[in-house]
Structures are given as structure tokens and as C-alpha cells.
Design a protein around this motif. Structure first.
Motif, PDB file in Angstrom:
ATOM      1  N   PHE A  18       0.861  -1.189   0.000  1.00  0.00           N
ATOM      2  CA  PHE A  18       0.000   0.000   0.000  1.00  0.00           C
ATOM      3  C   PHE A  18       0.900   1.242   0.000  1.00  0.00           C
ATOM      4  O   PHE A  18       2.116   1.154   0.183  1.00  0.00           O
ATOM      5  CB  PHE A  18      -0.919  -0.007   1.221  1.00  0.00           C
ATOM      6  N   ASP A  25      -1.692  -8.614   3.059  1.00  0.00           N
ATOM      7  CA  ASP A  25      -1.551 -10.073   3.134  1.00  0.00           C
ATOM      8  C   ASP A  25      -0.500 -10.614   2.166  1.00  0.00           C
ATOM      9  O   ASP A  25      -0.430 -11.822   1.928  1.00  0.00           O
ATOM     10  CB  ASP A  25      -2.901 -10.737   2.802  1.00  0.00           C
ATOM     11  N   PRO A 157      -3.113 -13.940  -4.220  1.00  0.00           N
ATOM     12  CA  PRO A 157      -4.524 -13.782  -4.599  1.00  0.00           C
ATOM     13  C   PRO A 157      -5.273 -12.753  -3.754  1.00  0.00           C
ATOM     14  O   PRO A 157      -6.202 -13.095  -3.030  1.00  0.00           O
ATOM     15  CB  PRO A 157      -5.085 -15.201  -4.424  1.00  0.00           C
ATOM     16  N   VAL A 158      -4.841 -11.514  -3.858  1.00  0.00           N
ATOM     17  CA  VAL A 158      -5.558 -10.395  -3.247  1.00  0.00           C
ATOM     18  C   VAL A 158      -5.648  -9.264  -4.260  1.00  0.00           C
ATOM     19  O   VAL A 158      -4.811  -9.146  -5.151  1.00  0.00           O
ATOM     20  CB  VAL A 158      -4.859  -9.855  -1.974  1.00  0.00           C
ATOM     21  N   VAL A 159      -6.692  -8.472  -4.134  1.00  0.00           N
ATOM     22  CA  VAL A 159      -6.817  -7.215  -4.883  1.00  0.00           C
ATOM     23  C   VAL A 159      -6.605  -6.098  -3.873  1.00  0.00           C
ATOM     24  O   VAL A 159      -7.327  -6.014  -2.887  1.00  0.00           O
ATOM     25  CB  VAL A 159      -8.219  -7.099  -5.529  1.00  0.00           C
ATOM     26  N   MET A 160      -5.580  -5.281  -4.074  1.00  0.00           N
ATOM     27  CA  MET A 160      -5.270  -4.242  -3.088  1.00  0.00           C
ATOM     28  C   MET A 160      -5.976  -2.924  -3.405  1.00  0.00           C
ATOM     29  O   MET A 160      -6.265  -2.141  -2.517  1.00  0.00           O
ATOM     30  CB  MET A 160      -3.754  -4.059  -2.967  1.00  0.00           C
ATOM     31  N   GLY A 161      -6.189  -2.640  -4.672  1.00  0.00           N
ATOM     32  CA  GLY A 161      -6.938  -1.446  -5.032  1.00  0.00           C
ATOM     33  C   GLY A 161      -6.078  -0.229  -5.274  1.00  0.00           C
ATOM     34  O   GLY A 161      -6.361   0.584  -6.149  1.00  0.00           O
ATOM     35  N   GLN A 183       2.868 -23.436  -7.997  1.00  0.00           N
ATOM     36  CA  GLN A 183       1.775 -23.069  -7.108  1.00  0.00           C
ATOM     37  C   GLN A 183       2.100 -23.434  -5.668  1.00  0.00           C
ATOM     38  O   GLN A 183       2.295 -24.602  -5.331  1.00  0.00           O
ATOM     39  CB  GLN A 183       0.470 -23.770  -7.524  1.00  0.00           C
ATOM     40  N   ARG A 186      -1.429 -19.696  -1.188  1.00  0.00           N
ATOM     41  CA  ARG A 186      -1.610 -18.241  -1.245  1.00  0.00           C
ATOM     42  C   ARG A 186      -0.447 -17.556  -1.969  1.00  0.00           C
ATOM     43  O   ARG A 186      -0.092 -16.405  -1.640  1.00  0.00           O
ATOM     44  CB  ARG A 186      -1.862 -17.639   0.148  1.00  0.00           C
ATOM     45  N   VAL A 187       0.078 -18.243  -2.959  1.00  0.00           N
ATOM     46  CA  VAL A 187       1.084 -17.636  -3.829  1.00  0.00           C
ATOM     47  C   VAL A 187       1.241 -18.490  -5.080  1.00  0.00           C
ATOM     48  O   VAL A 187       1.118 -19.718  -5.037  1.00  0.00           O
ATOM     49  CB  VAL A 187       2.452 -17.504  -3.110  1.00  0.00           C
TER      50      VAL A 187
ATOM     51  N   LEU B 143     -17.375  -6.371  -7.401  1.00  0.00           N
ATOM     52  CA  LEU B 143     -16.468  -6.934  -6.396  1.00  0.00           C
ATOM     53  C   LEU B 143     -16.695  -6.256  -5.040  1.00  0.00           C
ATOM     54  O   LEU B 143     -16.828  -6.932  -4.013  1.00  0.00           O
ATOM     55  CB  LEU B 143     -15.013  -6.747  -6.836  1.00  0.00           C
ATOM     56  N   PRO B 172      -9.733  -3.167  -1.100  1.00  0.00           N
ATOM     57  CA  PRO B 172      -9.100  -4.483  -1.166  1.00  0.00           C
ATOM     58  C   PRO B 172     -10.120  -5.623  -1.135  1.00  0.00           C
ATOM     59  O   PRO B 172     -11.240  -5.452  -0.661  1.00  0.00           O
ATOM     60  CB  PRO B 172      -8.234  -4.525   0.100  1.00  0.00           C
ATOM     61  N   ALA B 173      -9.677  -6.770  -1.657  1.00  0.00           N
ATOM     62  CA  ALA B 173     -10.496  -7.984  -1.611  1.00  0.00           C
ATOM     63  C   ALA B 173      -9.552  -9.180  -1.556  1.00  0.00           C
ATOM     64  O   ALA B 173      -8.424  -9.115  -2.040  1.00  0.00           O
ATOM     65  CB  ALA B 173     -11.396  -8.085  -2.842  1.00  0.00           C
ATOM     66  N   ARG B 174     -10.052 -10.225  -0.954  1.00  0.00           N
ATOM     67  CA  ARG B 174      -9.233 -11.416  -0.755  1.00  0.00           C
ATOM     68  C   ARG B 174      -9.803 -12.555  -1.595  1.00  0.00           C
ATOM     69  O   ARG B 174     -11.003 -12.823  -1.579  1.00  0.00           O
ATOM     70  CB  ARG B 174      -9.275 -11.764   0.729  1.00  0.00           C
ATOM     71  N   LEU B 175      -8.931 -13.229  -2.341  1.00  0.00           N
ATOM     72  CA  LEU B 175      -9.351 -14.346  -3.169  1.00  0.00           C
ATOM     73  C   LEU B 175      -8.703 -15.618  -2.657  1.00  0.00           C
ATOM     74  O   LEU B 175      -7.767 -15.562  -1.847  1.00  0.00           O
ATOM     75  CB  LEU B 175      -8.967 -14.101  -4.633  1.00  0.00           C
ATOM     76  N   GLY B 176      -9.181 -16.768  -3.139  1.00  0.00           N
ATOM     77  CA  GLY B 176      -8.549 -18.037  -2.802  1.00  0.00           C
ATOM     78  C   GLY B 176      -7.477 -18.383  -3.819  1.00  0.00           C
ATOM     79  O   GLY B 176      -7.256 -17.655  -4.788  1.00  0.00           O
ATOM     80  N   ASP B 177      -6.791 -19.492  -3.596  1.00  0.00           N
ATOM     81  CA  ASP B 177      -5.793 -19.931  -4.566  1.00  0.00           C
ATOM     82  C   ASP B 177      -6.476 -20.317  -5.881  1.00  0.00           C
ATOM     83  O   ASP B 177      -7.639 -20.706  -5.894  1.00  0.00           O
ATOM     84  CB  ASP B 177      -5.009 -21.130  -4.008  1.00  0.00           C
ATOM     85  N   TYR B 192      -9.706 -17.709 -10.185  1.00  0.00           N
ATOM     86  CA  TYR B 192      -9.659 -17.577  -8.730  1.00  0.00           C
ATOM     87  C   TYR B 192     -11.063 -17.487  -8.140  1.00  0.00           C
ATOM     88  O   TYR B 192     -11.885 -16.730  -8.641  1.00  0.00           O
ATOM     89  CB  TYR B 192      -8.932 -16.282  -8.339  1.00  0.00           C
ATOM     90  N   GLU B 195     -13.045 -14.942  -1.909  1.00  0.00           N
ATOM     91  CA  GLU B 195     -13.394 -15.307  -0.531  1.00  0.00           C
ATOM     92  C   GLU B 195     -14.413 -14.306   0.012  1.00  0.00           C
ATOM     93  O   GLU B 195     -14.276 -13.103  -0.187  1.00  0.00           O
ATOM     94  CB  GLU B 195     -12.148 -15.316   0.353  1.00  0.00           C
TER      95      GLU B 195
END
Lengths: 197, 197
Positions: A18, A25, A157-161, A183, A186-187, B143, B172-177, B192, B195
Motif C-alpha cells: 500500500f 496479506d 490472490p488479493v486485490v489491493m486497489g 503453485q 496463497r502464492v 467486487l 481491497p479484496a481477498r481471493l482463494g488460490d 480464482y 473469498e
């Protein structure tokens, strides 16, 4: 001669932190597995999945030096003289710090003449080994200057924005298809060659 | 009830087009293989690799409807009444177009009451099938509103530097693997789950 490889954990939308340097995360994968990775510095060991450990050991095992920007150096206080991966460090800065000293700080080289000079210095130190390049503004400068050979992304697997971007405002640039796709938990570890124009 | 799945080709730094809607090299993978994909609309067939074709057919085969924003509708002139994938289309807009008519335009539904209403309408049309959601501002709105079940990214090995982002400013948003990782040529197909908080 080793390769110059940019590296960072990155969100799906391209951010490595950020704006306030909070990493959210992004580093969760560094501590969600069973395999211990020993830090060379003062931090305790971390624990990753077997897949991430194999990828990590291959990556770190190839490195002879790491190039970082002054901001990262300041945020970590130069890792108190010893980076977790244990290699010498080249710091690109406008002015070297005064009175910065820890055991190990003799392995830190401060370069003030820009990114090309920093990478040239790093290559001398690394010899046949690879040069790691921290993502962010300096990786963007290196990409635009044609100095990056590979791009390693630990895709989380996150969207930070919003936040700080892997290559800052650099680009456009064209890369090849990934040479590694691993794989973890979470990465997703990805490695891309940079195509030369 | 089907799922709501956002979808787009995206650069490594998170862009789905430059600011002027030029898509650069993002769609190269749609025409660099041997396997023909027939367009349902007026466009000629395109040709992708076997890996991309299998992924594409699975994706398109699950869809019952596609939700798009007014901007994409205008840029394509509503695909002259028939979208390449052949499903009905829901267009989120402030004001439906007047005098827009092509053969097939009866399969277009214009919704003016916001993203939640557009997705509700789409789910009615789709029945048990999935709802595709074009990336960009509307995917970001969905989203943030918790209306996206999965995120499909066709990750293209280019750095664009600037442009329009997959989720706009959402997060922000959190996704799974990822549940799918398929390597094509100049594309990595990723899927993806989102979550729920």
C-alpha cells in the motif's frame, strides 16, 4: 555473467505494498507451511510449503547480490547490517547514510550515480551469480533502461486497489512466456524472461 | 444457480487496456494457434493453441449471459447485435440507447438501476448457467458489493505501464488460490474464487 532478476510478492492488481508501505496479506505465504527456511539475518526462521521452499531455495541459491532502493533500506534500517538472504547488498541512493553501522555493514555498497551504475557495481560483486533487484521504482528504471533479464513475481490472490506498483510507472515492455509456474499456498511463483526490442 | 465470473485479458501490471482503449498486445493469444474457434457474431473465426481452446470452450460453454458496461457496448456498437460468444447480453447504463437496432438486438437487455440490478437480471436470464462479467469499472463495483464469485484472468506477459484496470479502483479484496492454471502461448489462464468476508 549472471542475470539481472527483478523480484517481489505482488497482488493480482500489480501492487507490492500500500502507499504507506503496509504489505497487507502479501507475505502470508512466507509463514503458512511446514518447511523451515533459515534467515541469515536477525529474523527468526520462516516456514513455507514444500513447493515454495523448493522455489525459494533455487532462487536464493542463484543470487550473488541484491540491489535495493534507499526507501527499502531506510524502512528496514538496512536489515541491521545483514539481509535475510545473506548476500551483499547494493543500495541505490542520492546520498549514502552517515553513521550507519552494524556488524555486516561492510557488505553494503552505496551507489549514487543511478541505476545503470548500481547494476554494474552489482554485477562486479556477483561475478557469475545472478543479481537480484527489488521491485518498485528502481526495477522500473532498470526495465526502461533495458537492464532487466528476468521478472520473478510471487503472485498473491488479493486485490489491493491502490499502492506502490511493481515497476512504478515504467513500461510498456514485452516479456516472454513464463519459464516457471509453481503453485504454493496463497502464492503463485512466476518467472518471466524480458524480451529485448 | 450459476456463478458470477469476472473475465478479461490483463497485463502483468493489472491493465485491461490503455487509457484510449487500445489493447496493445493483450489479445495476441486469440490468434496465435492452430485450433479454430468460431465466432457467433459477424467476426471471422480466431485461432488459438489447443490449451487455450480447451480452456476457452469450457469457459464459454458454462456461460448463459454476459454483463457489460455501456462503454464497451458503445466501443463495439453492441457487436452489431450479436456478441462473439453468442449469449444474451445485459448492458449496465445510465440511459438505454435510442434507435439502436440490429438483427439479434432483442437479446440485449439494458439495466439502469445499478450493478446489483444488472446482475440480478442476468441471473434470471442465465438460469442454472454462469453469468460472465466484463472486467473494468462494473467488475470493480460488483467486487466491492460482494457480487463476484470467481475471477478469470488471461494473464499476458506485457507491462503496459498505465491504462484501465481490471477492477478499476475497487478493493481491497481477498481471493482463494487459483482453481485453474493453464499455460497457452502468450497467455496464462488463471481462475480464482473470491473469498467472502
Amino acid at each position: 555473467m549472471g542475470k539481472v532478476i527483478a523480484n517481489a510478492s505482488m497482488s493480482l492488481d500489480g501492487f507490492i505494498a500500500f502507499e504507506d508501505d503496509d504489505i497487507g496479506d502479501l507475505f502470508e505465504w512466507y509463514d503458512n507451511g511446514d518447511v523451515e527456511i533459515v534467515n541469515e539475518g536477525e529474523l527468526p526462521p520462516f516456514h513455507v510449503t514444500r513447493q515454495s521452499a523448493d522455489y525459494w531455495n533455487s532462487w536464493v541459491g542463484s543470487l550473488g547480490v541484491l540491489v535495493v532502493g534507499r526507501e527499502l533500506f531506510d524502512v528496514t534500517d538496512g536489515w541491521h547490517g545483514r539481509h535475510p538472504i545473506g548476500t551483499p547488498i547494493v543500495v541505490l541512493t542520492h546520498e549514502p547514510p552517515r553513521d550507519w553501522s552494524y556488524p555486516g555493514s561492510e557488505d553494503f555498497t552505496f551507489v549514487t550515480e543511478g541505476i545503470a551504475a548500481a547494476i554494474a557495481t552489482a554485477k562486479e560483486i556477483a561475478g557469475d551469480r545472478d543479481v537480484g533487484l527489488a521491485a518498485g521504482t528502481i526495477a522500473g528504471q532498470a526495465l526502461d533502461a533495458g537492464l532487466v533479464d528476468e521478472v520473478a513475481i510471487d503472485l498473491v490472490p488479493v486485490v489491493m486497489g491502490s499502492g506502490k506498483r511493481y515497476f512504478g510507472d515504467a513500461g510498456p515492455a514485452r516479456l516472454g512466456d513464463p519459464t516457471a509456474i509453481v503453485q504454493g499456498r496463497r502464492v503463485l511463483h512466476l518467472r518471466y524472461p524480458v524480451e529485448r526490442g
